[in-house]
Enzyme design. Structure first.
Site, PDB file in Angstrom:
ATOM      1  N   ASP A 241      34.150 -30.985  10.850  1.00  0.00           N
ATOM      2  CA  ASP A 241      34.107 -31.410  12.371  1.00  0.00           C
ATOM      3  C   ASP A 241      32.939 -31.927  12.952  1.00  0.00           C
ATOM      4  O   ASP A 241      32.503 -31.381  13.932  1.00  0.00           O
ATOM      5  CB  ASP A 241      34.963 -30.484  13.257  1.00  0.00           C
ATOM      6  CG  ASP A 241      35.383 -31.024  14.792  1.00  0.00           C
ATOM      7  OD1 ASP A 241      35.600 -32.388  14.885  1.00  0.00           O
ATOM      8  OD2 ASP A 241      35.603 -30.138  15.674  1.00  0.00           O
TER       9      ASP A 241
ATOM     10  N   ASN B 125      28.237 -30.763  17.762  1.00  0.00           N
ATOM     11  CA  ASN B 125      28.233 -29.599  16.834  1.00  0.00           C
ATOM     12  C   ASN B 125      26.715 -29.669  15.937  1.00  0.00           C
ATOM     13  O   ASN B 125      26.407 -29.236  15.245  1.00  0.00           O
ATOM     14  CB  ASN B 125      29.095 -29.677  15.740  1.00  0.00           C
ATOM     15  CG  ASN B 125      30.447 -29.050  16.516  1.00  0.00           C
ATOM     16  OD1 ASN B 125      30.238 -28.077  17.409  1.00  0.00           O
ATOM     17  ND2 ASN B 125      31.620 -29.107  15.720  1.00  0.00           N
TER      18      ASN B 125
ATOM     19  N   ASP C 204      28.984 -24.462  14.393  1.00  0.00           N
ATOM     20  CA  ASP C 204      30.244 -24.419  14.569  1.00  0.00           C
ATOM     21  C   ASP C 204      31.136 -24.736  13.464  1.00  0.00           C
ATOM     22  O   ASP C 204      31.572 -26.022  13.518  1.00  0.00           O
ATOM     23  CB  ASP C 204      30.788 -24.918  15.750  1.00  0.00           C
ATOM     24  CG  ASP C 204      32.344 -24.637  16.098  1.00  0.00           C
ATOM     25  OD1 ASP C 204      32.875 -23.718  15.543  1.00  0.00           O
ATOM     26  OD2 ASP C 204      32.674 -25.359  17.053  1.00  0.00           O
TER      27      ASP C 204
END
Length: 335
Positions: free
Chosen positions: A214, A219, A231
């Protein structure tokens, strides 16, 4: 009736007690950060810099899955790769307070990347290449394995049936896909699924690899002139392009952005260009899954406040238009 949500007991005193159970002494300052799946806070520490406390959403990941995430992060940190790894206390990074898993991270101050900055896209490619190279000897046993068609089917079925359970309460009818839009939704999803299946049948890598899962721009953090990847909550066994395609923001000339990303990536890791044809698949899955994710979290007060627009007829019409755009843009990147 409102269902009891997963974080109903996570009040300020509990948050501070959890942090101080590690031996740190807080100054009682709590600043909630922008996270909706888990709960993340900046916590002030007496005579020291603040830390970031992350409380995992109960029942989302098992202890073994979280430990695999932490093991991967700590291994990357040990290799000098710029990621933000959890702090360890008495040799353990995964902590438990009142039955809830949490961890602490050092605070990182910086800026997120600029969407169309080609120099930064090259640097992002370098970082993701470093991460993939650093994870090359890691083998996930507990984390999810990417399966686009299964994910698409599950998300679409949830939206069509309104079968999401929210604690003890079913999804309110007002937030479900309107009956009159279901035939069009079925048709649009069926089209995208057929296109996706054809792409996957043409090429799918023989072996999956550990990836971030992701790696969108929120991030990533530019800190002291260097990008850091944050993350790893969705780390999984997947394919390289999953961590690259989210940085493509241009629709008319995506190749220019891709070229910079891949050039940076290949500084550390070879990239199989056949994976580019799978970007359309992952884009379609993400659009469908995002709507299902919102639907499945609607009982959480944090979601209600952040996504108050969800569930209206206008929302579903816009969602259908987004799915249609996925179809119309199909092949733009691979052409």
């Amino acid at each position: 009736m409102t269902a009891t949500h997963s974080f109903s007991t996570l009040v300020p005193d509990v948050i501070l007690d959890a942090v101080e159970s590690t031996g740190l002494w807080s100054d009682s300052r709590i600043y909630p950060l922008n996270s909706y799946e888990n709960r993340v806070y900046q916590i002030g520490i007496e005579d020291s810099t603040p830390v970031i406390a992350k409380f995992y959403r109960p029942e989302r990941w098992s202890e073994a899955q979280i430990r695999e995430e932490h093991h991967a992060l700590l291994a990357l940190k040990a290799k000098g790769i710029p990621v933000v790894a959890p702090l360890e206390f008495k040799g353990d990074s995964l902590l438990n307070h009142n039955g809830m898993y949490f961890c602490l991270y050092p605070r990182l101050v910086g800026q997120h990347p600029e969407a169309d900055n080609l120099d930064q896209l090259y640097q992002l490619g370098e970082l993701i290449g470093q991460v993939h190279q650093g994870l090359s000897e890691t083998h996930f046993e507990e984390r999810l394995r990417v399966s686009p068609l299964a994910q698409m089917d599950a998300a679409a079925n949830q939206i069509l049936t309104g079968s999401t359970l929210l604690g003890n309460a079913e999804l309110p009818k007002a937030l479900q896909l309107p009956e009159k839009l279901k035939p069009l939704y079925k048709k649009q999803v069926a089209t995208l699924r057929a296109l996706s299946e054809a792409r996957i049948n043409t090429y799918w890598p023989a072996q999956l690899r550990p990836i971030h899962g992701d790696s969108h721009r929120s991030n990533l953090m530019l800190h002291n002139g260097q990008f850091h990847l944050l993350d790893f909550d969705d780390c999984q066994s997947g394919i390289a392009v999953q961590d690259l395609w989210l940085h493509i923001t241009q629709t008319e000339n995506p190749r220019q952005q891709l070229s910079e990303i891949i050039e940076g990536y290949e500084t550390y890791q070879a990239f199989d260009t056949r994976e580019l044809d799978l970007i359309d698949v992952f884009k379609s899955v993400r659009v469908i899954s995002y709507a299902a994710w919102l639907q499945s979290r609607w009982h959480d007060p944090a979601f209600v406040k952040a996504f108050g627009w969800f569930g209206s007829e206008d929302y579903w019409i816009n969602h259908l238009n987004e799915l249609k755009s996925c179809e119309l843009e199909w092949g733009n990147i691979s052409r």
